[in-house]
Design a protein around this motif. Structure first.
Motif, PDB file in Angstrom:
ATOM      1  N   THR A 231      -5.787  -5.039  -1.573  1.00  0.00           N
ATOM      2  CA  THR A 231      -4.811  -5.244  -2.644  1.00  0.00           C
ATOM      3  C   THR A 231      -3.394  -4.915  -2.172  1.00  0.00           C
ATOM      4  OG1 THR A 231      -6.463  -4.727  -4.334  1.00  0.00           O
ATOM      5  CG2 THR A 231      -4.148  -4.592  -4.992  1.00  0.00           C
TER       6      THR A 231
ATOM      7  N   ARG B 211       0.056  -7.782  -1.585  1.00  0.00           N
ATOM      8  CA  ARG B 211       1.022  -7.831  -2.687  1.00  0.00           C
ATOM      9  C   ARG B 211       2.406  -7.566  -2.115  1.00  0.00           C
ATOM     10  NH1 ARG B 211      -0.840  -8.215  -7.654  1.00  0.00           N
ATOM     11  NH2 ARG B 211       1.165  -7.557  -8.496  1.00  0.00           N
TER      12      ARG B 211
ATOM     13  N   ARG C 199      -1.569  -5.100 -10.525  1.00  0.00           N
ATOM     14  CA  ARG C 199      -0.106  -5.082 -10.623  1.00  0.00           C
ATOM     15  C   ARG C 199       0.425  -3.682 -10.905  1.00  0.00           C
ATOM     16  NH1 ARG C 199       3.615  -8.416 -15.044  1.00  0.00           N
ATOM     17  NH2 ARG C 199       5.623  -7.578 -14.334  1.00  0.00           N
TER      18      ARG C 199
END
Length: 331
Positions: free
Chosen positions: A44, A48, A124
């Protein structure tokens, strides 16, 4: 007259996060931190755009300010002074090879809570909190490197080749040049993890059940790992207060002097393999050095000079190989 701006109490906070949905909270409820998949963190944060810089920066700092300087020193590309920091009290802590498995659990110890954040808040918002932690841990490596640049430090390590424990110890000792003992990053990061999440659980409004479960789990693991560095002789008792002192000074918004005192008091509190007299002497020494460094720092603008003065005046204990001729097989 302009209104004076209030100082941000969380210097590495990367924006606010949305409260977790009840569905996400339920998905992690009651789960031990050890059950979360660490692979999710690497995948992750690496993919990102907003978290990638922090991830890359952290990796470069670990490689460039921890691993490479030690290897360069070992092959004589660097020639920094190296001092032993052993203490007589180290001989009163038994060498327990079986504790090596606790020692090497260190990386997952600080990665698994990040996996929990990603699961609870989503990629997020969870990544924002993960990035905040990575910036703190990068700070610790950067600050510790200032001491390592001044002088490298080491301790004597026993050899042990029996069974799987011996294979792991031999592998670690063969791959780790062991030149960066003061301050101990194992201890510094254990303190950071424990107190960062204590803060985070409050700030981000975790439930009482979550706080109780995960704070308890983190504290138990942090103390066990901190004790293991002494049981497997990767550090001296002198390395412990130096690390707690550094964290107290560089991240006072997370760890107070009283927090440092409490952390020290928890060490070996339940140990059955150290006599009460030896335990008291060990804890007293760690307290004394921690308080000495804090007291001297009151006249300084930087945390480093008191530790440098201690290192220059310290006389290390002379190693006696006979104390490591046997281990405690049932410990």
């Amino acid at each position: 007259m302009k209104k004076q701006q209030q100082k941000n109490p969380w210097p590495f906070r990367n924006g606010t996060v949305k409260p977790a949905t009840q569905k996400r909270i339920d998905s992690v409820a009651g789960k031990p931190l050890a059950s979360f998949n660490t692979a999710n963190v690497y995948l992750t944060l690496s993919f990102r755009l907003k978290s990638l810089p922090a991830m890359v920066s952290f990796i470069f700092v670990v490689i460039g300010k921890f691993f490479l300087p030690q290897y360069f020193q070992k092959i004589h590309l660097l020639r920094r002074p190296i001092k032993h920091v052993d203490h007589e009290l180290d001989t009163r802590i038994p060498f327990v090879p079986q504790k090596i498995h606790v020692y090497v659990s260190f990386i997952n110890f600080y990665i698994r809570p990040l996996a929990m954040l990603l699961k609870r808040f989503g990629a997020r918002d969870g990544a924002k909190l993960c990035t905040e932690f990575l910036k703190y841990i990068r700070l610790e490596y950067n600050e510790a490197y200032r001491m390592y640049s001044y002088c490298l430090t080491t301790t004597y390590r026993p050899r042990w080749k029996e069974g799987d424990d011996g294979k792991l110890i031999t592998f670690i000792q063969g791959g780790d040049p062991h030149y960066m003992c003061v301050p101990s990053l194992h201890i510094a990061i254990c303190c950071l993890v424990l107190h960062f999440y204590r803060m985070l659980f409050e700030r981000e409004h975790f439930s009482d059940a979550e706080k109780t479960q995960w704070n308890t789990e983190l504290r138990s693991q942090a103390i066990a790992i901190s004790e293991s560095v002494l049981y497997v002789k990767q550090h001296s008792v002198n390395c412990i207060p130096a690390a707690i002192y550094m964290v107290t000074k560089i991240a006072p918004e997370l760890i107070s002097v009283q927090d440092g005192v409490d952390f020290i008091n928890a060490l070996f509190a339940t140990a059955k393999d150290i006599t009460p007299q030896n335990k008291a002497a060990i804890i007293e020494h760690i307290h004394f050095m921690y308080e000495r460094l804090l007291l001297e720092s009151t006249t300084e603008n930087d945390w480093l000079p008191p530790l440098q003065r201690w290192l220059n005046s310290n006389t290390p204990h002379t190693y006696n190989p006979a104390i490591y001729t046997s281990a405690m097989p049932n410990a």
